[in-house]
Design a protein around this motif. Structure first.
Motif, PDB file in Angstrom:
ATOM      1  N   PHE A  55      -5.086  -2.421   8.068  1.00  0.00           N
ATOM      2  CA  PHE A  55      -5.263  -1.047   8.527  1.00  0.00           C
ATOM      3  C   PHE A  55      -3.939  -0.434   8.963  1.00  0.00           C
ATOM      4  CE2 PHE A  55      -6.421   1.843  12.137  1.00  0.00           C
ATOM      5  CZ  PHE A  55      -6.929   2.867  11.361  1.00  0.00           C
ATOM      6  N   TRP A  56      -3.156  -1.186   9.745  1.00  0.00           N
ATOM      7  CA  TRP A  56      -1.857  -0.680  10.192  1.00  0.00           C
ATOM      8  C   TRP A  56      -0.956  -0.353   9.008  1.00  0.00           C
ATOM      9  CZ3 TRP A  56      -1.134  -5.351  13.979  1.00  0.00           C
ATOM     10  CH2 TRP A  56      -1.901  -5.135  15.143  1.00  0.00           C
ATOM     11  N   HIS A  57      -0.962  -1.230   8.016  1.00  0.00           N
ATOM     12  CA  HIS A  57      -0.098  -1.029   6.846  1.00  0.00           C
ATOM     13  C   HIS A  57      -0.497   0.239   6.089  1.00  0.00           C
ATOM     14  CE1 HIS A  57       2.444  -1.805   3.464  1.00  0.00           C
ATOM     15  NE2 HIS A  57       1.470  -2.155   2.649  1.00  0.00           N
ATOM     16  N   MET A  58      -1.776   0.476   5.939  1.00  0.00           N
ATOM     17  CA  MET A  58      -2.213   1.694   5.260  1.00  0.00           C
ATOM     18  C   MET A  58      -1.737   2.937   6.012  1.00  0.00           C
ATOM     19  SD  MET A  58      -5.996   0.879   3.637  1.00  0.00           S
ATOM     20  CE  MET A  58      -6.851   0.729   5.223  1.00  0.00           C
ATOM     21  N   LYS A  59      -1.867   2.924   7.325  1.00  0.00           N
ATOM     22  CA  LYS A  59      -1.406   4.066   8.118  1.00  0.00           C
ATOM     23  C   LYS A  59       0.102   4.269   7.981  1.00  0.00           C
ATOM     24  CE  LYS A  59      -2.929   3.067  12.227  1.00  0.00           C
ATOM     25  NZ  LYS A  59      -3.128   3.310  13.678  1.00  0.00           N
ATOM     26  N   GLU A  60       0.829   3.162   7.956  1.00  0.00           N
ATOM     27  CA  GLU A  60       2.289   3.263   7.866  1.00  0.00           C
ATOM     28  C   GLU A  60       2.719   3.777   6.499  1.00  0.00           C
ATOM     29  OE1 GLU A  60       5.819   3.008  10.062  1.00  0.00           O
ATOM     30  OE2 GLU A  60       3.741   2.627  10.692  1.00  0.00           O
ATOM     31  N   LEU A  61       2.017   3.364   5.442  1.00  0.00           N
ATOM     32  CA  LEU A  61       2.316   3.899   4.117  1.00  0.00           C
ATOM     33  C   LEU A  61       2.134   5.421   4.088  1.00  0.00           C
ATOM     34  CD1 LEU A  61       0.645   1.203   1.824  1.00  0.00           C
ATOM     35  CD2 LEU A  61       3.075   1.834   1.808  1.00  0.00           C
ATOM     36  N   ILE A  62       1.105   5.906   4.753  1.00  0.00           N
ATOM     37  CA  ILE A  62       0.887   7.356   4.849  1.00  0.00           C
ATOM     38  C   ILE A  62       2.076   8.014   5.561  1.00  0.00           C
ATOM     39  CG2 ILE A  62      -0.556   9.172   5.841  1.00  0.00           C
ATOM     40  CD1 ILE A  62      -1.886   7.772   3.494  1.00  0.00           C
ATOM     41  N   LYS A  63       2.547   7.395   6.650  1.00  0.00           N
ATOM     42  CA  LYS A  63       3.707   7.934   7.379  1.00  0.00           C
ATOM     43  C   LYS A  63       4.942   7.994   6.479  1.00  0.00           C
ATOM     44  CE  LYS A  63       2.453   6.295  12.025  1.00  0.00           C
ATOM     45  NZ  LYS A  63       2.870   5.398  13.138  1.00  0.00           N
ATOM     46  N   PHE A  64       5.056   7.011   5.590  1.00  0.00           N
ATOM     47  CA  PHE A  64       6.200   6.959   4.681  1.00  0.00           C
ATOM     48  C   PHE A  64       6.076   7.993   3.561  1.00  0.00           C
ATOM     49  CE2 PHE A  64       8.857   2.945   5.088  1.00  0.00           C
ATOM     50  CZ  PHE A  64       8.483   2.685   6.408  1.00  0.00           C
ATOM     51  N   GLY A  65       4.946   8.708   3.501  1.00  0.00           N
ATOM     52  CA  GLY A  65       4.760   9.740   2.494  1.00  0.00           C
ATOM     53  C   GLY A  65       4.071   9.283   1.225  1.00  0.00           C
ATOM     54  N   HIS A  66       3.455   8.106   1.247  1.00  0.00           N
ATOM     55  CA  HIS A  66       2.767   7.592   0.066  1.00  0.00           C
ATOM     56  C   HIS A  66       1.268   7.888   0.154  1.00  0.00           C
ATOM     57  CE1 HIS A  66       6.451   5.631  -1.147  1.00  0.00           C
ATOM     58  NE2 HIS A  66       6.545   5.044   0.038  1.00  0.00           N
ATOM     59  N   GLN A  67       0.594   7.791  -0.983  1.00  0.00           N
ATOM     60  CA  GLN A  67      -0.850   7.980  -1.048  1.00  0.00           C
ATOM     61  C   GLN A  67      -1.514   6.608  -1.046  1.00  0.00           C
ATOM     62  OE1 GLN A  67      -2.061  10.340  -4.389  1.00  0.00           O
ATOM     63  NE2 GLN A  67      -4.252  10.275  -3.880  1.00  0.00           N
ATOM     64  N   VAL A  68      -2.612   6.480  -0.301  1.00  0.00           N
ATOM     65  CA  VAL A  68      -3.297   5.196  -0.180  1.00  0.00           C
ATOM     66  C   VAL A  68      -4.778   5.376  -0.480  1.00  0.00           C
ATOM     67  CG1 VAL A  68      -3.894   3.264   1.338  1.00  0.00           C
ATOM     68  CG2 VAL A  68      -1.667   4.388   1.576  1.00  0.00           C
ATOM     69  N   THR A  69      -5.305   4.503  -1.327  1.00  0.00           N
ATOM     70  CA  THR A  69      -6.741   4.435  -1.576  1.00  0.00           C
ATOM     71  C   THR A  69      -7.245   3.079  -1.117  1.00  0.00           C
ATOM     72  OG1 THR A  69      -6.790   5.997  -3.426  1.00  0.00           O
ATOM     73  CG2 THR A  69      -8.539   4.344  -3.345  1.00  0.00           C
ATOM     74  N   PHE A  70      -8.211   3.099  -0.225  1.00  0.00           N
ATOM     75  CA  PHE A  70      -8.829   1.884   0.292  1.00  0.00           C
ATOM     76  C   PHE A  70     -10.189   1.702  -0.371  1.00  0.00           C
ATOM     77  CE2 PHE A  70     -11.899   0.310   3.589  1.00  0.00           C
ATOM     78  CZ  PHE A  70     -11.534  -1.034   3.534  1.00  0.00           C
ATOM     79  N   ILE A  71     -10.414   0.544  -0.964  1.00  0.00           N
ATOM     80  CA  ILE A  71     -11.712   0.213  -1.556  1.00  0.00           C
ATOM     81  C   ILE A  71     -12.357  -0.843  -0.677  1.00  0.00           C
ATOM     82  CG2 ILE A  71     -12.911  -0.705  -3.569  1.00  0.00           C
ATOM     83  CD1 ILE A  71     -10.632   0.309  -5.296  1.00  0.00           C
TER      84      ILE A  71
END
Length: 326
Positions: free
Chosen positions: A24-40
């Motif tokens: 969960f933390w990694h997904m949030k951090e990727l968003i902060k870095f400006g990337h798009q994240v899809t969680f399945i």
């Protein structure tokens, strides 16, 4: 880039969690870095409010059916299989067994963890430091009176038995935080709190002067080590697995036997600086560092390369869970 992360647990985790929190933390951090994240993952997950795309999937073994067409890279956890023509990495948190082969794009959780599988591909585990604010009673630890045991107490390789022995023979309190403890009988130095998480865990950590982590196996990482360090606690443990890599000078000590730990506590009066220990943890094991390191791995596989030249495997003839002499 657009990163797809399949995972079988409900996120964010509401109580105690290890890998679940990291995902969960990694997904949030990727968003902060400006990337798009899809969680399945499970429908009950509540990640959309953090800017994460969520595709509900109740049977995680069917996750590949739900991967969108515009994904750049897949980040799998726990030896999940990827059979799609999309670049991917696999994050492995546990040790293998003799003869088990891992994927060429496996990433281990510490330098030692990779080495014990014949690999050099790793990213150190981490913490979201915002969830571990420091509250010090004193900036220096000049006398260790109270020890913390933070692990699954029922798992014999975590070595609760000798940890109790160390505490009793050095006249130090031992606070046991971990489910499944088989330690019975009353003793004024031993305090069994069971499985705890969140603020309750932080409160117990802050009552202690050091973490005792006398494991008897090649520990892949040991999140408890860096959790303790966020609170300025030195860590004293065995010399197996990741511990010598994680415990730097000024942040604790590693030993080759429980007798060495007993002698150290009874004869040595080292002083530890809480701020030094906490800053070491922030510098080396922050979520920002973890995500930056994984973005580098993503870029490698997206360029068509593999992370390992040969399939990693456990290099020892004995099973990983065998208790080692300590």
């Amino acid at each position: 880039m657009h990163v797809c992360i399949p995972y079988h647990k409900v996120l964010p985790v509401k109580t105690y969690g290890g890998v679940e929190r990291l995902v969960f933390w990694h997904m949030k951090e990727l968003i902060k870095f400006g990337h798009q994240v899809t969680f399945i993952g499970p429908e009950q997950s509540q990640v959309a409010e953090y800017g994460i795309n969520h595709i509900a999937c109740e049977k995680i073994e069917e996750w590949q059916k739900f991967v969108p067409d515009n994904i750049d890279v897949i980040h799998g956890f726990d030896n999940i299989k990827v059979e799609l023509d999309i670049p991917y990495v696999i994050n492995i948190g546990g040790n293998g067994f003799p003869g088990e082969k891992f994927d060429l794009n496996t990433v281990f959780v510490s330098k030692s963890h990779a080495r014990h599988h014949g690999s050099t591909s790793y990213v150190n585990n981490c913490l979201d430091m915002n969830e571990y604010p420091a509250v010090y009673k004193e900036s220096k630890i000049s006398e260790i009176k109270s020890l913390l045991f933070l692990a699954k107490a029922s798992w014999r390789v975590k070595n609760l038995q000798q940890s109790v022995k160390i505490a009793r023979q050095t006249n130090k309190h031992l606070h046991i935080c971990g489910g499944g403890s088989k330690f019975f009988g009353w003793h004024p130095l031993i305090h069994n709190h069971g499985m705890v998480g969140g603020q309750e865990k932080l409160d117990y950590m802050r009552q202690c002067d050091a973490l005792l982590f006398a494991v008897r196996w090649h520990e892949p990482f040991g999140l408890a080590i860096i959790e303790a360090m966020t609170q300025g606690l030195p860590v004293f443990g065995s010399s197996f697995g990741s511990l010598p890599d994680l415990i730097a000078p000024g942040t604790g000590r590693t030993f080759y036997s429980h007798e060495e730990i007993i002698e150290y506590f009874n004869t040595t009066k080292d002083v530890y600086d809480r701020d030094f220990i906490r800053n070491y943890a922030i510098k080396n094991f922050s979520m920002e560092r973890f995500t930056s390191d994984f973005i580098e791995k993503y870029e490698i596989v997206m360029s068509g390369k593999k992370l390992n030249d040969v399939e990693p495997e456990w290099i020892h003839p004995f099973r990983a869970g065998k208790r080692l002499p300590f």
